[in-house]
Design a protein around this motif. Sequence first.
Motif, PDB file in Angstrom:
ATOM      1  N   LEU A  43       0.853  -1.177   0.000  1.00  0.00           N
ATOM      2  CA  LEU A  43       0.000   0.000   0.000  1.00  0.00           C
ATOM      3  C   LEU A  43       0.893   1.232   0.000  1.00  0.00           C
ATOM      4  O   LEU A  43       1.476   1.606   1.012  1.00  0.00           O
ATOM      5  N   SER A  44       1.012   1.839  -1.160  1.00  0.00           N
ATOM      6  CA  SER A  44       1.925   2.964  -1.359  1.00  0.00           C
ATOM      7  C   SER A  44       1.240   4.265  -0.964  1.00  0.00           C
ATOM      8  O   SER A  44       0.102   4.526  -1.357  1.00  0.00           O
ATOM      9  N   VAL A  45       1.924   5.083  -0.192  1.00  0.00           N
ATOM     10  CA  VAL A  45       1.336   6.329   0.298  1.00  0.00           C
ATOM     11  C   VAL A  45       1.723   7.481  -0.639  1.00  0.00           C
ATOM     12  O   VAL A  45       2.872   7.906  -0.702  1.00  0.00           O
ATOM     13  N   LEU A  46       0.732   7.954  -1.373  1.00  0.00           N
ATOM     14  CA  LEU A  46       0.938   9.060  -2.312  1.00  0.00           C
ATOM     15  C   LEU A  46       0.957  10.394  -1.559  1.00  0.00           C
ATOM     16  O   LEU A  46       0.371  10.494  -0.506  1.00  0.00           O
ATOM     17  N   ASN A  47       1.580  11.460  -2.086  1.00  0.00           N
ATOM     18  CA  ASN A  47       2.300  11.444  -3.344  1.00  0.00           C
ATOM     19  C   ASN A  47       3.754  10.993  -3.174  1.00  0.00           C
ATOM     20  O   ASN A  47       4.359  10.482  -4.104  1.00  0.00           O
ATOM     21  N   LEU A  71      -2.578  10.483   1.527  1.00  0.00           N
ATOM     22  CA  LEU A  71      -2.707  11.243   2.761  1.00  0.00           C
ATOM     23  C   LEU A  71      -1.876  12.502   2.601  1.00  0.00           C
ATOM     24  O   LEU A  71      -0.947  12.546   1.824  1.00  0.00           O
ATOM     25  N   ALA A  72      -2.169  13.515   3.391  1.00  0.00           N
ATOM     26  CA  ALA A  72      -1.355  14.723   3.347  1.00  0.00           C
ATOM     27  C   ALA A  72      -1.287  15.353   4.726  1.00  0.00           C
ATOM     28  O   ALA A  72      -2.304  15.511   5.393  1.00  0.00           O
ATOM     29  N   SER A  73      -0.069  15.683   5.185  1.00  0.00           N
ATOM     30  CA  SER A  73       0.062  16.312   6.499  1.00  0.00           C
ATOM     31  C   SER A  73       1.037  17.481   6.510  1.00  0.00           C
ATOM     32  O   SER A  73       1.120  18.209   7.476  1.00  0.00           O
TER      33      SER A  73
END
Length: 184
Positions: A43-47, A71-73
């Motif tokens: 499960l690759s976390v983009l970007n 996801l973005a943080s």
Amino acid sequence: MDIIRIKDKQFAVSIPETDILRQVERIAGEINRDLADRNPLFLSVLNGAFMFTADLMKYVTIPCEVSFVKLASYQGVASTGIIKEVLGINEELSGRTVVIVEDIVDTGFTMQRLLESIGTRNPREIRIASLLVKPDKLKVPLRIDYAAMYIPNDFIVGYGLDYDGYGRNYRDIYTLCAAQEQNP
Ligand code: IMP
Ligand code: MG
């Protein structure tokens, strides 16, 4: 290209592509050995993880599936601690070995959030593969099963990682030049 400029900041090359790929191949070897009979779902976390995921998967030779979550943080050069799930997980995770593929574990909040979210879907196990880990910034206890490289607390770009959306396309990793550091 040893020095690059992105917006208001200068970055100097710190990890050349050949070094990155050597470490990516090394952890792929560990994954091939450990998960040969588990049919893992990566499960690759983009970007940020797109380039790492592409290279990692070329070295993974066991039966597996690959999917993506977004996801973005981060805003600018400092983690906001607020994490948005922009693109959710659609796969059936029940009974699966899930390998989260991340570009970098910094405070660890993003990873913790993802572990909680995936944990509710009844997987057999969850493993973490991260291209980079900043161990001194980690704020939550995490077991990183496959870490390609450990780095100091500096802000970096390239090989998928960005500064305000830019710099992801570089094949090497660059570190923010000293004297420009913001936010300890
Ligand atoms: P954490 O939640 O603080 O662990 O932040 C993780 C996310 O922040 C990573 O997946 C990256 O996308 C981003 N990030 C952390 N450190 C850096 C950096 O040095 N450069 C660019 N992005 C970073
Ligand atoms: Mg990321």
